[in-house]
Write an enzyme that holds these catalytic residues in place. Structure first.
Site, short mmCIF file in Angstrom:
data_model
loop_
_atom_site.label_atom_id
_atom_site.label_comp_id
_atom_site.label_asym_id
_atom_site.label_seq_id
_atom_site.Cartn_x
_atom_site.Cartn_y
_atom_site.Cartn_z
N ASN A 73 0.65 -1.12 0.02
CA ASN A 73 0.10 0.20 0.09
C ASN A 73 0.93 1.11 0.08
OD1 ASN A 73 -0.21 1.71 2.72
ND2 ASN A 73 0.43 -0.51 3.16
N PHE A 133 6.39 4.92 14.29
CA PHE A 133 7.68 5.23 13.71
C PHE A 133 7.78 4.18 12.41
CE2 PHE A 133 8.87 6.55 18.19
CZ PHE A 133 8.50 7.80 18.09
N CYS A 135 5.77 3.81 9.16
CA CYS A 135 5.25 4.02 8.06
C CYS A 135 6.32 4.35 7.02
CB CYS A 135 4.49 5.12 7.79
SG CYS A 135 2.58 4.74 7.23
N ASN A 200 5.95 -2.92 11.04
CA ASN A 200 5.40 -2.30 10.30
C ASN A 200 5.35 -2.65 8.97
OD1 ASN A 200 3.68 -0.10 9.01
ND2 ASN A 200 3.81 1.12 10.77
N CYS A 348 11.77 -35.35 -5.43
CA CYS A 348 12.78 -35.35 -4.56
C CYS A 348 14.48 -35.84 -5.12
CB CYS A 348 12.66 -36.29 -3.51
SG CYS A 348 12.29 -38.11 -3.99
N CYS A 352 17.52 -33.43 -5.26
CA CYS A 352 18.53 -33.79 -4.57
C CYS A 352 20.00 -33.87 -5.50
CB CYS A 352 18.68 -35.15 -3.96
SG CYS A 352 20.04 -35.61 -2.90
N CYS A 379 23.83 -38.48 2.95
CA CYS A 379 22.75 -37.38 3.07
C CYS A 379 23.15 -36.34 4.24
CB CYS A 379 21.49 -38.12 3.59
SG CYS A 379 20.20 -36.88 4.09
N CYS A 389 8.63 -32.57 -1.75
CA CYS A 389 7.89 -33.76 -1.75
C CYS A 389 6.33 -33.21 -1.96
CB CYS A 389 8.25 -34.88 -0.69
SG CYS A 389 7.04 -36.07 -0.97
C1 LIG Z 1 -3.35 -0.17 3.84
C2 LIG Z 1 -2.49 -0.14 5.04
C3 LIG Z 1 -2.54 0.86 5.72
C4 LIG Z 1 -1.79 0.92 6.94
N1 LIG Z 1 -1.83 2.12 7.82
C5 LIG Z 1 -1.19 2.06 8.87
C6 LIG Z 1 -1.14 3.32 9.80
O1 LIG Z 1 -1.87 4.35 9.29
N2 LIG Z 1 -0.43 3.08 10.77
C7 LIG Z 1 0.21 1.88 11.25
O2 LIG Z 1 0.91 2.13 12.28
N3 LIG Z 1 0.21 1.21 10.35
C8 LIG Z 1 -0.32 0.90 9.19
N4 LIG Z 1 -0.28 -0.18 8.57
C9 LIG Z 1 0.56 -1.30 8.95
C10 LIG Z 1 -0.04 -2.36 9.59
O3 LIG Z 1 -0.71 -1.80 11.00
C11 LIG Z 1 0.60 -3.73 10.06
O4 LIG Z 1 1.81 -3.02 10.73
C12 LIG Z 1 1.13 -4.24 8.71
O5 LIG Z 1 0.12 -4.28 7.74
C13 LIG Z 1 1.77 -5.85 9.01
O6 LIG Z 1 0.66 -6.41 9.49
P1 LIG Z 1 -0.27 -7.42 8.35
O7 LIG Z 1 0.97 -8.43 7.69
O8 LIG Z 1 -1.24 -8.30 9.37
O9 LIG Z 1 -1.10 -6.68 7.55
C14 LIG Z 1 -1.13 -0.14 7.28
C15 LIG Z 1 -1.11 -0.98 6.61
C16 LIG Z 1 -1.86 -1.36 5.24
C17 LIG Z 1 -1.93 -2.74 4.53
S1 SF4 Z 2 6.24 -38.68 -3.94
FE1 SF4 Z 2 7.96 -37.51 -2.52
S2 SF4 Z 2 9.31 -39.46 -1.96
FE2 SF4 Z 2 8.10 -40.16 -4.01
S3 SF4 Z 2 9.18 -39.58 -5.61
FE3 SF4 Z 2 7.75 -37.81 -5.14
S4 SF4 Z 2 8.96 -36.33 -3.99
FE4 SF4 Z 2 10.05 -38.33 -3.82
S1 SF4 Z 3 21.11 -34.27 1.13
FE1 SF4 Z 3 19.61 -35.78 2.25
S2 SF4 Z 3 18.03 -34.43 3.02
FE2 SF4 Z 3 19.21 -33.20 1.47
S3 SF4 Z 3 17.89 -33.63 -0.43
FE3 SF4 Z 3 19.56 -34.87 -0.56
S4 SF4 Z 3 18.36 -37.10 0.42
FE4 SF4 Z 3 17.14 -34.91 0.70
#
Ligand SMILES: Cc1cc2nc3c(=O)[nH]c(=O)nc-3n(C[C@H](O)[C@H](O)[C@H](O)COP(=O)(O)O)c2cc1C
Ligand code: SF4
Ligand code: SF4
Length: 427
Positions: A73, A133, A135, A200, A348, A352, A379, A389
């Site tokens: 935003n 502090f 935004c 934030n 897998c 690997c 491994c 997987c």
């Molecule tokens: C559209 C929008 C407006 C926001 N306005 C404010 C604001 O006015 N003051 C503030 O402290 N944070 C503001 N934020 C930040 C949110 O409070 C929050 O810190 C941030 O979105 C992370 O949380 P979330 O991942 O749950 O969204 C805003 C966020 C969004 C998306």
């Molecule tokens: S199902 Fe998982 S274990 Fe089996 S071949 Fe695919 S990635 Fe490997």
């Molecule tokens: S090293 Fe071992 S854990 Fe890593 S991808 Fe290969 S089989 Fe899987």
């Protein structure tokens, strides 16, 4: 049923779920509907001197069919008059005395400006203050928001000015747009903050339109960096909360924010040291009613674990979060493939082979059917095969006994230093 109530630096709420300061807390109408739905608290959309917003202002990333994986935003603080907001805060608090109503504030970095706004919002009965502090756009260009929040001295000084007059608890909301968030968290604590909240939004540019070459979003063909949030930012936020929680000089409560959409996300933040959590994007995506699942899920979880109060989980995982140098170099896990569950997709094997240690082998059984087996001695236990997987339970990572006793990198370096006669100073 467990006790879900919390007290964040003295700010009480019946459950740990608060709305973050953002569009869902823009008006009394919205916050009161949120409280009717069950939210425990709300941080009002940031108050300050009047601003002008642009249109358009939001964008989102969908990933693999999941809409709003990340949200962006370029909105500023409230565009409604302060008097109107104050009147609605007063009415909301009067109607819902048991819920936490916190005023988010952002003003120019001047002592008298902070004093004036603190007095005005406290007069209408808020339970606490949150200093924004964080935004990253618009306000930062005017010396506010993250422009202040990226400079520890400014965070400390402004927190101190607020504390000179505040009668209610002061939460300092931190910006993630900084290399080490503990520097500003510590500055907030030094300034007298009663709590910190984080994170934030993160500086971001959502995309570029391949036809028009405009930024996404754009305003009449021009764009500016915005703030990123939503499920995609959760790991970044969780790490920052954990870093603050385990820091020896930041001994104040934490309100966790960033990508929280479910009760499980909330529990993770609380285990990592948050006293309670705040939610924005998930409500913008799904509405206030998600609180019902959050409360029910948290209740179930606590009951199943036999935990009487949600307060008892706060910080329980913090001692498990350490430095790389303190990890045991001799601990070993390997991948094991369950041929009963495997669907032979070979994902897998390819991962690997191309991106790890070439230790998955292909065989055929007596009926000619192909099967896969891990050469355990080679491994390295990186987890990559189990991550790619597509079948739950087809690959299990199992601990195998180590031939050596536990030894961390730090212990190893100290031992080597002793052997060579040098003393090694390790943090
Ligand atoms: C559209 C929008 C407006 C926001 N306005 C404010 C604001 O006015 N003051 C503030 O402290 N944070 C503001 N934020 C930040 C949110 O409070 C929050 O810190 C941030 O979105 C992370 O949380 P979330 O991942 O749950 O969204 C805003 C966020 C969004 C998306
Ligand atoms: S199902 Fe998982 S274990 Fe089996 S071949 Fe695919 S990635 Fe490997
Ligand atoms: S090293 Fe071992 S854990 Fe890593 S991808 Fe290969 S089989 Fe899987």
């Amino acid at each position: 049923m467990a006790d879900l109530s919390i007290s964040l630096a003295g700010i009480k709420s019946p459950n740990p779920f608060w709305l973050a300061s953002a569009p869902p807390t823009n008006s009394g109408y919205q916050v009161q509907r949120a409280f009717e739905a069950g939210w425990g608290g709300a941080v009002w959309k940031t108050l300050g001197d009047p601003i002008l917003n642009v249109s358009s202002r939001f964008a989102a990333i969908s990933f693999n069919g999941y809409r709003v994986m990340g949200f962006n935003n370029i909105e500023l603080i409230t565009d409604r008059p302060l008097e109107e907001n104050l009147k609605e805060i007063y009415e909301t608090k009067k109607r819902f005395p048991d819920r936490a109503v916190v005023a988010s504030l952002m003003v120019e970095p001047k002592r008298e400006k902070w004093h004036e706004i603190v007095k005005r919002v406290e007069d209408v009965g808020v339970d606490g203050l949150e200093l924004n502090f964080g935004c990253p756009h618009g306000m930062a260009e005017r010396g506010m928001g993250s422009a202040s929040g990226q400079v520890p001295e400014l965070v400390e000084k402004q927190t101190y000015w607020v504390k000179e007059v505040a009668r209610t608890p002061v939460i300092v909301k931190l910006t993630p747009n900084i290399t080490d968030i503990t520097a500003t968290a510590e500055a907030a604590a030094q300034g007298g903050a009663d709590a910190i909240s984080l994170i934030n939004t993160i500086n971001s540019l959502m995309g570029v339109d391949l036809d028009t070459w405009n930024t996404i979003p754009h305003v009449a063909g021009k764009g500016a960096h915005g703030g990123y949030c939503g499920p995609a930012v959760k790991p970044i936020a969780l790490n920052m909360v954990a870093e603050c929680a385990r820091h020896p000089r930041i001994r104040i409560p934490i309100s966790g924010i960033g990508g929280i959409s479910t009760w499980k996300d909330a529990v993770e933040f609380m285990l990592m040291g948050a006293t309670g959590v705040q939610v924005c994007t998930a409500v913008m995506h799904h509405g206030f009613r998600i609180i019902e699942d959050m409360i029910e899920g948290l209740n179930h979880y606590l009951d199943e674990k036999g935990i009487a109060s949600v307060k008892d989980i706060v910080g329980k995982s913090v001692p498990k979060y350490s430095n790389w140098g303190d990890l045991d170099l001799n601990y070993k896990v390997v991948a094991r493939i369950n041929t009963e569950r495997c669907i032979n997709c070979n994902k897998c094997y390819i991962s690997c082979e191309d991106a790890s240690h070439q230790c998955i082998e292909r065989f055929r059984d007596e009926t000619g059917k192909e099967y896969l087996k891990v050469r355990e001695e080679d491994c390295v236990g990186c987890n990559l095969c189990s991550i790619v997987c597509p079948v739950d339970g087809a690959i299990e990572m199992v601990e195998i006994p180590s031939e050596h006793p536990p030894m961390t990198w730090n212990e190893r370096q100290a031992a080597l230093g002793q052997l060579s006669g040098y003393s090694v100073d390790i943090k």
